[in-house]
Design an enzyme around this catalytic site. Structure first.
Site, PDB file in Angstrom:
ATOM      1  CG  HIS A 210      -2.136  -0.977   0.832  1.00  0.00           C
ATOM      2  ND1 HIS A 210      -2.127  -2.287   1.215  1.00  0.00           N
ATOM      3  CD2 HIS A 210      -3.251  -0.800   0.075  1.00  0.00           C
ATOM      4  CE1 HIS A 210      -3.212  -2.873   0.739  1.00  0.00           C
ATOM      5  NE2 HIS A 210      -3.913  -2.001   0.052  1.00  0.00           N
ATOM      6  CD  GLU A 453      -9.821  -7.555  -2.102  1.00  0.00           C
ATOM      7  OE1 GLU A 453      -8.849  -6.930  -2.527  1.00  0.00           O
ATOM      8  OE2 GLU A 453     -10.567  -7.113  -1.211  1.00  0.00           O
ATOM      9  CG  ASN A 476      -3.273  -4.338  -6.160  1.00  0.00           C
ATOM     10  OD1 ASN A 476      -2.869  -4.461  -7.296  1.00  0.00           O
ATOM     11  ND2 ASN A 476      -3.765  -3.218  -5.678  1.00  0.00           N
ATOM     12  CG  ASP A 477      -5.405  -7.963  -1.377  1.00  0.00           C
ATOM     13  OD1 ASP A 477      -4.335  -8.207  -0.800  1.00  0.00           O
ATOM     14  OD2 ASP A 477      -6.098  -6.971  -1.131  1.00  0.00           O
ATOM     15  NE  ARG A 487      -1.211  -5.468  -1.702  1.00  0.00           N
ATOM     16  CZ  ARG A 487      -2.423  -4.938  -1.826  1.00  0.00           C
ATOM     17  NH1 ARG A 487      -3.503  -5.678  -1.616  1.00  0.00           N
ATOM     18  NH2 ARG A 487      -2.572  -3.698  -2.183  1.00  0.00           N
ATOM     19  CB  CYS A 524     -10.397  -1.459  -8.719  1.00  0.00           C
ATOM     20  SG  CYS A 524     -10.643  -2.666  -7.411  1.00  0.00           S
TER      21      CYS A 524
HETATM   22  C1  PEP Z   1      -6.605  -4.975  -4.709  1.00  0.00           C
HETATM   23  O1  PEP Z   1      -6.410  -5.807  -3.829  1.00  0.00           O
HETATM   24  O2  PEP Z   1      -6.307  -5.156  -5.900  1.00  0.00           O
HETATM   25  C2  PEP Z   1      -7.226  -3.677  -4.389  1.00  0.00           C
HETATM   26  C3  PEP Z   1      -7.595  -2.850  -5.320  1.00  0.00           C
HETATM   27  O3  PEP Z   1      -7.369  -3.348  -3.080  1.00  0.00           O
HETATM   28  P1  PEP Z   1      -6.143  -2.908  -2.154  1.00  0.00           P
HETATM   29  O4  PEP Z   1      -4.943  -2.666  -3.039  1.00  0.00           O
HETATM   30  O5  PEP Z   1      -6.546  -1.674  -1.430  1.00  0.00           O
HETATM   31  O6  PEP Z   1      -5.962  -4.085  -1.261  1.00  0.00           O
HETATM   32 MG    MG Z   2      -7.305  -5.574  -1.918  1.00  0.00          MG
END
Ligand code: PEP
Ligand code: MG
Length: 586
Positions: A210, A453, A476-477, A487, A524
């Site tokens: 993050h 996710e 991402n997750d 990550r 996203c």
């Molecule tokens: C993701 O996991 O891809 C996501 C958009 O949420 P975050 O990055 O806030 O975990």
């Molecule tokens: Mg996420």
């Protein structure tokens, strides 16, 4: 001496400037610039904490039981001595007065300077006193904790240059600064938003940690996972951050500086060129309309989303309102005003508000990290955290419902894996509506979506589609959980692979099933903002992408050049390949 450090490229571009080190500390320390008027107050605050610690240590020393070992008394004497050490005190005053660091930052910066001197000592006994010094400083910091008067970073200074001298020593006026730290929490990063820094380097962190995500949203070159950068770099070293290559060059030669200066100007020209696409509709060569949305962290970011021509917010990470607020979570009114601000800021365009995703590398409070032997990414995170505290969750749901009376709002639920969680969430949403009815408060309609996710969610996408109006793939997750790669951990970053066939399969099937059922599906996660992946996602049937505002125009350029009819068979080939990266990136 010049040298280079390799890390992970997370936010593109070149930054050149002098290093500002943020020393790490076991105590959670706030870093912010004070106003010139506050210097005396800050020095006094530090003095009071130091006097309190001195009294405490003296008391401990004087009341030691007679039979306690003599070393104990000697240690306390050393601590008292270190506390009054001139080098520590004078150095701290320098950081406060000349650099306008807040007292805690000044103290940890000077600790870093003195600790390095201890490290260089030949005498082993003296070298070991570094640990004592750290303990003393930690004691002072603990005294100061809870006594923090945050002043926002001076956002205007860089633009106007008017108060630049407030920040810098006389001889450094107008010198750009880059921040070098062991670690920066996402909340720290957010605090550095609109700051004077032109680049970031951290020792730890993965590409989609993050911290990296926030760095990208700042559109400032950044390198994370640079391992020992914060130990090798010294205050005021000249630094080049190559955010495209993930390299940090320390004290470069004049020739290298000139070369990077040239690259920087070229990037500026490219940015200028892309900005002309702002008002161009995102339509492929064969006429397919594509929705390009923005990810935001704070309501004010709506302005950047609009400025790049995005057609809505695809992900408002609401947890950024909560972070660092462990003892005073935002109440319903505060949240409602924040969500409403984002909604009104988007001027009628839709805003997707994700319910709080606290946990993993976004803890509520860094000093309250989950225990080290537990893995927070697999713990009480996101919807699990919300369902564990229904009152808190209901408060957020009511605030979002009320904000929906002011514009188009979509509600997005993170990290769902179980049907039971879906049902509980929907029951609580109904309850929140009922509570507002009873109170007679106005609220608006919501479209409800789930984040995909967790692999389990992707594998049961048909079930999810029965309950939700839309889906949003959090790659991402999804990558983290599919490949069992933390990550945020730079040591396994080389295995974090968006193009792994298993990841692509889950993404492709989620898109295909949603399209087949006529429900909207968005990506996203960071994959959506990576222009090298745009063609592949289009070929897999994706028509809605949500990313940092800074990435929208580069992705739009790819959309405008794409011919989906030709990309579809190609994408199926990539999906079937053992080595998708070769097909996509070469
Ligand atoms: C993701 O996991 O891809 C996501 C958009 O949420 P975050 O990055 O806030 O975990
Ligand atoms: Mg996420």
């Amino acid at each position: 001496m010049s040298f280079s450090i390799h890390g992970l490229a997370v936010a593109r571009g070149i930054a050149i400037g002098r290093a500002v080190l943020v020393a790490s500390s076991r105590v959670d320390v706030a870093h912010y610039f004070i106003d010139a008027k506050q210097v005396d107050e800050e020095i006094q605050r530090l003095g009071l904490a130091r006097d309190a610690v001195k009294a405490e240590l003296q008391e401990l020393h004087d009341t030691l039981p007679k039979d306690s070992p003599p070393e104990l008394s000697a240690i306390l004497e050393v601590h008292l001595m270190l506390l009054q050490d001139e080098m520590l005190a004078d150095g701290v005053t320098h950081w406060i007065k000349d650099r306008l660091y807040n007292a805690e930052w000044a103290l940890t910066s000077q600790l870093d300077v003195v600790a390095r001197q201890f490290d260089e000592m030949d005498d082993a006994y003296l070298r070991e006193r570094k640990g004592d010094l750290e303990q003393v400083v930690e004691r002072v910091l603990r005294h100061m904790k809870g006594d923090v008067h945050m002043t926002p970073m001076p956002a205007q200074r860089r633009q106007t240059g008017a108060r630049q001298q407030d920040l810098l020593l006389e001889d450094q006026m107008d010198v750009p600064l880059v921040l070098v730290a062991h670690d920066l929490s996402p909340a720290d990063m957010l605090q550095f938003k609109q700051s004077v820094f032109t680049g970031f380097v951290t020792d730890v962190g993965g590409k989609t940690s993050h911290t990296a995500i926030v760095a990208r949203s700042l559109d400032i070159p950044a390198v994370v996972g640079a391992r020992t950068a914060s130990q090798l770099v010294r205050q005021d070293d000249w630094i080049i951050i190559d955010g495209d290559a993930g390299v940090v060059l320390v004290n470069p030669s004049p020739i290298i500086l000139a070369e990077y200066g040239f690259k920087q100007r070229q990037a500026e020209v490219e940015r200028e060129r892309l900005s002309r696409l702002r008002h161009t509709p995102a339509v492929t060569l064969d006429g397919q309309k594509v929705e390009l949305l923005s990810n935001i962290e704070m309501p004010e970011d709506a302005a950047s989303a609009l400025s790049v021509g995005s057609v809505g917010v695809g992900l408002f990470r609401s947890e950024f309102l909560f972070m660092g607020r462990v003892d005073n979570l935002p109440d319903e009114e505060e949240q409602y005003l924040a969500y409403r601000k984002a909604v009104e800021g988007m001027k009628g365009l839709p805003v997707t508000i994700r319910t709080v995703d606290i946990g993993a590398d976004k803890p509520l409070d860094r000093s309250h990290k989950e225990e080290d032997h537990l893995n927070p990414a697999l713990g009480l995170r996101a919807i699990r955290w919300s369902l564990a505290d229904p009152d808190m969750f209901l408060t957020q749901l009511r605030a979002i419902l009320r904000a929906a009376a002011h514009g188009q709002v979509h509600l997005l639920i993170p990290m769902l894996a179980h049907v039971q969680e879906i049902k509980q969430t929907l029951v609580l949403l109904e309850k929140a509506r009922h509570q507002l009815d009873v109170r007679g408060d106005r609220y608006g309609p919501l479209k409800i979506g789930a984040m995909i996710e967790i692999p389990a969610a992707a594998l049961m996408v048909k079930t999810f589609l029965r309950y939700f109006d839309f889906l949003s793939i959090g790659t991402n997750d999804l990558i983290q959980y599919t490949l069992a790669i933390d990550r945020a951990d730079e040591s396994v970053a080389h295995l974090y692979d968006p193009l792994h066939p298993a990841v692509l399969r889950l993404v492709a099937d989620t898109i295909a099933e949603s399209n087949a059922q006529g429900k909207s599906v968005c990506v996203c996660g960071e994959m959506a903002g990576d222009p090298t992946l745009t063609r592949l996602l289009l070929g897999l049937g994706l028509r809605s992408f949500s990313m940092h505002p800074t990435q929208v125009l580069a992705v739009k350029q790819e959309v405008l050049r794409a011919d989906v009819k030709r990309l579809e068979p190609w994408a199926q080939g990539v999906l079937a390949s053992d080595n998708p990266a070769e097909a996509v990136l070469h």
